[in-house]
Design an enzyme around this catalytic site. Structure first.
Site, PDB file in Angstrom:
ATOM      1  N   CYS A  12       0.842  -1.192   0.000  1.00 10.38           N
ATOM      2  CA  CYS A  12       0.000   0.000   0.000  1.00 10.38           C
ATOM      3  C   CYS A  12       0.883   1.250   0.000  1.00 10.38           C
ATOM      4  O   CYS A  12       1.747   1.395  -0.848  1.00 10.38           O
ATOM      5  CB  CYS A  12      -0.957  -0.059   1.197  1.00 10.38           C
ATOM      6  SG  CYS A  12      -2.191   1.258   1.248  1.00 10.38           S
ATOM      7  N   LEU A  13       0.717   2.162   0.953  1.00  4.75           N
ATOM      8  CA  LEU A  13       1.549   3.362   0.996  1.00  4.75           C
ATOM      9  C   LEU A  13       3.014   3.010   1.209  1.00  4.75           C
ATOM     10  O   LEU A  13       3.904   3.746   0.771  1.00  4.75           O
ATOM     11  CB  LEU A  13       1.092   4.298   2.118  1.00  4.75           C
ATOM     12  CG  LEU A  13      -0.302   4.912   2.003  1.00  4.75           C
ATOM     13  CD1 LEU A  13      -0.526   5.915   3.118  1.00  4.75           C
ATOM     14  CD2 LEU A  13      -0.498   5.576   0.654  1.00  4.75           C
TER      15      LEU A  13
END
Length: 562
Positions: A299-300
């Site tokens: 994800c991030l």
């Protein structure tokens, strides 16, 4: 200062959504609709046809048991699956709602002169309002709730009122939901044996104990998203990605991010990069003596690891052997419905909201994610917990999801402005150390994973990795959502995935074409990924490197911060 304080107060009521941003989109649609007599006439005709169809439907229902539905619910819509919706008067409620929903979908799309961005926001907002008014949300118009009320003598409503009172009390007192005792960190989840071997202000670095006699010569470093606790990748023993990797003979390191407070308000993307993956990479090499490391970003964390990889390539740092990106994005132009409200007005509103505490609270972030799947995450909960009187059945992923984190003021502001608004990294304008980096700098082999039902990082956005970099990219598209698609351990029922290269004969394959031609496999993508990781190792298996000096046992202390 007064303006900031005023908008911060408003944000508490609007759950972080800027009224000004919403009104801008609505005004654009309304003004163009007002000057579109043809569209108005079309909608008037559609309303008349819908009413006529509905009247004929009610007449058929009165004359026979099967009236033949005017409008069928979407196959993914679980609100009307109960048998009671097939009988009067509930089928009439359902059909009236579905026809209304269809009309508003037509009304908020296809208005000449309205930009695609404004159209998407107005259409999304209309759907949220309609979902709140669905007959499934009310006792008197939901056959399943009425049946439960009859069977329990109303005990379900009493239990639901108690559930509502507890939730309301927590909201008013700004208390966090208590963590599950059944899925306690370090007791039943995040239990893969390991040691914290490094700590700075932002991270603890966990090294997991080897379970095989020999290990691959190059270690694996996992960079999770700082928006959530790391142990989504080390849930229960049966679905722990970390545990699986150690069983396959890998030396595994994991970053555990600190849960920031007001004192961390000035920490930005640069600090997260330097004290996160770059500091961890230095320590992994120091601990193992390996010349190269295989990085994994989720994800991030995948976005941050991509920025780190680009900066390393720019500076001639060749310590990365490969990079795996799990539901991660480099380009944010198609970052799903999260981008609907991300404009200058909304970002400045969020900055004002963070001004008081110095961070964005998890409850404020959760509201935005819940809106993306309001039927499942908001209204379904209302029905089951408040009207049916049920207590939610916990599992390890739900317990993890309730163990929330915060985001520092400066970092979140830079993230929204530079990545969402300006798309600076994909454009080659994101600065690291005062100089720009671009995905085109990255040349290490990449294994990228997208999930079919991802509302956070849509798979076609994750697929862009192939066109943005100069890497050899292998892409896996798995069923499931942003979290469940990644946590897809071998033996998990009903799992399948597609796998293939993104570039063929020096030609970049469009996402739709790739999905049609990529080989489909049953089971977990983890197996294909491990084979890929092993194929990109240099050298032969070695004895596990010594653990060295440790700070404490895994899962460490940062993961326990609330």
């Amino acid at each position: 200062m007064l303006d900031t304080a005023f908008r911060a107060a408003i944000s508490q009521v609007t759950s972080g959504l800027s009224p000004a941003a919403l009104m801008q989109h609505y005004a654009e649609w309304a003004l163009h609709m007002a000057t579109s007599p043809g569209k108005q006439a079309q909608l008037g005709h559609m309303a008349f046809e819908n009413w006529a169809d509905f009247t004929r439907y009610l007449t058929r229902c009165a004359l026979s048991r099967d009236g033949g539905a005017c409008e069928e619910p979407d196959a993914r819509d679980r609100r009307f699956r109960h048998e009671g919706w097939k009988h009067q008067p509930f089928n009439a409620y359902q059909q009236a709602f579905l026809l209304t929903q269809k009309w508003w979908d037509e009304a908020t799309t296809g208005v000449r002169g309205v930009s695609r961005a404004d159209e998407r926001v107005v259409n999304f907002t209309a759907r949220q309002i309609l979902d709140a008014m669905a007959p499934s949300n009310f006792v008197a118009t939901n056959p399943e709730i009425l049946q439960r009320t009859w069977e329990t003598g109303g005990a379900n409503l009493i239990a639901g009122a108690r559930n509502f009172q507890e939730d309301l009390q927590r909201a008013l007192l700004q208390e966090k939901e208590p963590l599950s005792e059944e899925y306690r960190v370090g007791a039943s989840v995040a239990v893969t044996p390991g040691k914290v071997v490094f700590r700075n202000h932002l991270i603890e670095l966990i090294r997991y104990e080897p379970v095989t006699g020999t290990v691959q010569p190059e270690p694996v470093l996992i960079v999770p998203a700082w928006i959530m606790k790391y142990y989504i990748l080390d849930l229960s023993p049966e679905n722990s990605m970390v545990k699986y990797l150690t069983e396959q003979g890998f030396t595994v390191f994991m970053i555990s991010w600190r849960n920031p407070g007001a004192e961390d308000a000035d920490y930005g993307m640069e600090e997260y990069l330097e004290q996160g993956p770059m500091a961890a990479l230095d320590e992994v090499q120091r601990r193992t003596g390996a010349a190269r490391v295989h990085a994994v970003g989720y994800c991030l964390g995948g976005t941050l690891m991509s920025i780190a990889a680009a900066a390393m390539a720019r500076d001639g740092d060749d310590r990365l052997a490969s990079m795996t990106l799990l539901a991660a994005q480099m380009d944010f132009t198609e970052a799903g419905e999260l981008t609907l409200f991300i404009n200058e007005s909304e970002v400045s509103f969020l900055e004002d909201m963070m001004w008081k505490n110095g961070y964005l609270d998890a409850a404020q972030m959760a509201g935005a994610f819940q809106l993306l799947r309001s039927n499942d995450l908001i209204w379904s909960r209302l029905q089951h917990e408040y009207l049916m009187g049920d207590q939610p059945q916990q599992n390890d992923m739900m317990a993890w999801n309730a163990d929330t984190t915060r985001m520092p003021y400066r970092m979140h502001s830079e993230y929204l402005r530079q990545l969402f608004l300006e798309n600076a990294f994909a454009a080659g304008k994101f600065l690291v150390g005062g100089h720009p980096v671009t995905p085109r700098d990255i040349q290490v082999p990449i294994f990228a994973v997208g999930t079919e039902a991802d509302h956070v990082a849509p798979w076609k956005s994750a697929y862009k990795t192939g066109s943005l970099t100069r890497s050899e990219v292998t892409f896996a598209l798995t069923n499931g959502g942003h979290n469940a698609g990644v946590v897809s351990e071998p033996g998990h029922h009903h799992r399948h995935f597609r796998l293939g290269r993104i570039v063929s004969n020096n030609h970049h394959i469009p996402a739709g074409e790739w999905a049609e031609t990529a080989a489909e496999h049953e089971g977990s993508w983890w197996l294909a990924w491990v084979d890929w990781l092993k194929a990109h190792q240099t050298g032969t298996p070695i004895p596990p490197p010594a653990m060295g000096k440790v700070i404490c046992d895994a899962p460490g202390t940062y993961v326990l911060m609330r």
